[in-house]
Scaffold this active site. Structure first.
Site, mmCIF file in Angstrom:
data_model
loop_
_atom_site.group_PDB
_atom_site.id
_atom_site.type_symbol
_atom_site.label_atom_id
_atom_site.label_comp_id
_atom_site.label_asym_id
_atom_site.label_seq_id
_atom_site.Cartn_x
_atom_site.Cartn_y
_atom_site.Cartn_z
ATOM 1 N N GLY A 286 0.937 -1.127 0.000
ATOM 2 C CA GLY A 286 0.093 -0.053 0.184
ATOM 3 C C GLY A 286 0.956 1.305 -0.060
ATOM 4 O O GLY A 286 2.125 1.147 0.105
ATOM 5 N N GLU A 311 -1.046 -9.616 -4.855
ATOM 6 C CA GLU A 311 -0.014 -10.123 -5.118
ATOM 7 C C GLU A 311 0.915 -9.023 -6.080
ATOM 8 O O GLU A 311 1.835 -8.927 -6.075
ATOM 9 C CB GLU A 311 -0.135 -11.296 -5.854
ATOM 10 C CG GLU A 311 -0.775 -11.412 -7.316
ATOM 11 C CD GLU A 311 -0.854 -12.577 -8.089
ATOM 12 O OE1 GLU A 311 0.050 -13.350 -7.812
ATOM 13 O OE2 GLU A 311 -1.590 -12.806 -8.729
ATOM 14 N N LYS A 405 -9.301 9.888 12.739
ATOM 15 C CA LYS A 405 -10.590 9.508 12.408
ATOM 16 C C LYS A 405 -10.870 8.643 13.641
ATOM 17 O O LYS A 405 -12.151 8.566 13.813
ATOM 18 C CB LYS A 405 -11.006 8.948 11.063
ATOM 19 C CG LYS A 405 -10.885 9.987 10.053
ATOM 20 C CD LYS A 405 -11.173 9.325 8.640
ATOM 21 C CE LYS A 405 -10.893 10.267 7.499
ATOM 22 N NZ LYS A 405 -9.502 11.067 7.500
ATOM 23 N N VAL A 443 -3.430 11.675 4.333
ATOM 24 C CA VAL A 443 -2.041 11.395 3.504
ATOM 25 C C VAL A 443 -2.017 11.829 2.097
ATOM 26 O O VAL A 443 -2.988 11.311 1.376
ATOM 27 C CB VAL A 443 -1.401 10.104 3.717
ATOM 28 C CG1 VAL A 443 -0.158 9.712 3.031
ATOM 29 C CG2 VAL A 443 -1.392 9.593 5.346
#
Length: 608
Positions: A286, A311, A405, A443
């Site tokens: 990620g 993957e 959050k 972000v």
């Protein structure tokens, strides 16, 4: 072919010039100097010619790019000429018993002018061509310091560049009204708009590597008032390492305008926590997880385990890290789902990590409102699986990536993050593993964040959709978020909630306006539509609630909160009765649980 004949041509030209200088000086003066024959003049000429070529090779005069000639080249010419004349004087003294001083002085002057003039002739031609080229893409350079001068010189020397420097802008009043590299310093930052209009500037280059983001914001605000395209010098570290050239300017990015400085790392404590250790990162494919991996590898761990469900994303970060660090660090890609408890225990048993950075999570607020069961399965059960496996196999430090959050959450995603914090806080009280959480705001550039959405909308011609004109958020960049996580792992004592001082919150609508301008459009061309607040969203976010605030930072720009651990039994109840909840019941339960609003008896009765 031109390069092949360059040296013989220069030698020939120099030979003609040297001989001409000697004969022009000696022949008119030879009766008064006592020179009795033409052979004596020729001997001096031959001596000077041989000396010239020897000293020219020694000082590299035949290997310099004369179209870029400057003071250094002039000094080299002066040395070669003077030493050649000195050598000739010595030969005359020992052969003829005297030195023809008047002829040598005249020769030195003519010789120096001829050789220097021939070389700087090429510089004149280049400058003339450069001035013709300056009809297009006239460029204003912000900053007349070392970086700005380097940029101007590079553009002046690079004939292939489309940018032509016209003037400087600098706030230093001592530089204003002076000229650097024949370019005037026209004024300070506040005069950018007037200078652009007066000089018909097409491009602006911001060339101040040490500029902080507040200063960048100020400069860009002035640049945005003009129609000139604004670019910025590459990062100083990229220039020093040779990663990019000084002429490889980049567009100003929204990250440059956040108005806060990145966290500086305590390199020693981080190195002690990571160097030669085994580090496991969940969600390694990620946005945050992959950047954590990149940052970690700079500290040379013994092994990095890349754990992820997708993957392709794991393959990409695996290949990237192997290319950069494959000969120094053992890199292990692992495909696995954090919801698969047995798989998590298998991975921990096989690799026995020293540190875990848990970045795997569902994070999209509106999507999780529609899929509360999946949010709980991944963010709560998944965290529980990884954390308990870490406890069983003696992991030293476990760092949970949480979110702003999680504070007084009004949505499923934030609530599941807060419940995940509760789970690791409880484990921290029972385990030898140090469990900590890190909270930060939105972000920039991460998958599913607002910036990629805005860019796509701008690319499609607009309009940009903003939920509400007053909605604000805290923002940070991916590298900043990753550094905070790594620093938190080094500072961990157990049970803490680490929070970054993220500066002032930013209005989403202002972010959208900046991005439109950075993309080269006006607000009117793209347009902004207000779509209304989406399910689960708050108008503004918090980083710590009133019960969690510790006013003093534990580290520069890093605060620590001791979030209250409450309703442990209710968390256990959620985990045990998960399957019996409907989606709507699940949503209500987790939000109330995260906000400490559950009456245990009523909740258990109503959901039994």
């Amino acid at each position: 072919m031109a390069f092949k004949f360059r040296l013989p041509l220069l030698v020939l030209i120099d030979s003609i010039l040297v001989l001409s200088a000697v004969y022009i000086s000696y022949i008119p003066l030879h009766p008064s100097l006592g020179i009795t024959s033409f052979a004596m003049i020729s001997a001096s000429a031959l001596t000077m010619l041989i000396s010239h070529h020897i000293f020219s090779f020694y000082y590299g005069l035949y290997h310099k790019a004369w179209e870029y000639a400057s003071i250094g080249e002039l000094i080299a010419i002066g040395r070669a000429v003077s030493l050649s004349v000195l050598a000739t004087a010595l030969v005359e003294y020992f052969v003829y018993g005297g030195i023809f001083m008047r002829a040598l002085a005249s020769t030195w002057m003519i010789y120096l002018l001829a050789i220097g003039g021939s070389r700087f002739f090429w510089r004149t031609l280049r400058d003339s061509f450069f001035q013709q080229r300056c009809a297009n893409k006239r460029t204003l350079i912000i900053g007349a310091g070392a970086a700005g001068l380097m940029v101007a010189r590079q553009l002046q020397q690079n004939l292939e560049s489309e940018l032509c420097p016209i003037a400087f802008i600098d706030d230093d009043q001592r530089k204003q009204k002076l000229q650097y590299l024949s370019l005037p310093v026209m004024g300070g930052i506040d005069s950018i708009h007037d200078v652009v209009e007066a000089l018909s500037i097409d491009h602006i280059i911001i060339a101040i590597p040490s500029l902080d983001r507040q200063g960048m914001n100020r400069i860009y605000t002035e640049c945005a008032k003009t129609k000139a395209k604004t670019k910025i010098l590459p990062m100083l570290e990229d220039l020093v390492t040779g990663k990019v050239s000084v002429s490889e300017f980049r567009d100003v990015q929204v990250e440059d305008l956040l108005g806060r400085e990145p966290v500086k790392l305590d390199m020693n404590s981080i190195s002690g926590n990571i160097s030669r250790k085994t580090v496991l990162v969940t969600g390694a494919g990620g946005s945050i997880g992959s950047e954590i991996c990149r940052q970690i590898c700079k500290f040379t761990p013994g092994k990095v385990v890349l754990l992820g469900h997708g993957e392709n994303s794991i393959y990409l970060i695996d290949m990237e890290l192997r290319k950069a660090y494959g000969d120094k660090i053992e890199i292990v890609p692992v495909i696995g789902d954090i919801q698969d408890r047995n798989r998590m225990f298998e991975v921990m048993e096989e690799h026995k990590p020293d540190v875990i950075y848990h970045a795997a999570a569902h994070k999209h607020v509106p999507l999780m409102e529609y899929n509360p069961r999946e949010a709980v399965k991944n963010n709560v059960f998944g965290t529980k699986n990884v954390a308990e496996a870490a406890d069983v196999f003696g992991v030293k430090t476990f760092v949970l990536i949480s979110s702003d959050k999680a504070v007084n959450p009004t949505n499923v995603m934030g609530s599941t993050k807060r419940i995940a914090e509760m789970i690791i806080q409880k484990l921290d009280q029972e385990s030898e593993t140090k469990f900590v959480a890190v909270r930060f705001g939105n972000v920039l550039g991460s998958r599913g964040s607002v910036i990629p959405l805005f860019k796509k909308q701008i690319q499609d011609g607009g309009p940009v959709t903003v939920t509400h004109p007053d909605m604000t958020r805290y923002f940070m960049t991916i590298p900043e978020a990753s550094r905070l996580v790594i620093q938190a792992g080094a500072l961990a004592r157990g049970g803490e909630i680490f929070v970054l001082d993220m500066g002032e919150p930013v209005k989403i609508v202002d972010l959208a306006k900046n991005l439109i301008k950075l993309s080269g459009y006006t607000i009117e061309e793209i347009g902004i539509n207000f779509s209304g607040i989406r399910p689960g969203e708050k108008m503004f976010e918090e980083l710590l609630n009133e019960k969690e605030v510790h006013p003093e930072p534990i580290y520069p720009k890093i605060f620590i909160g001791k979030a209250v651990l409450e309703q442990e039994e209710e968390v256990d109840y959620l985990l045990r009765k998960f399957e019996s909840f409907s989606s709507e019941e699940m949503k209500t339960f987790v939000i109330n649980l995260a906000n400490r609003k559950i009456n245990r008896k009523l909740s258990i009765v109503s959901n039994a």
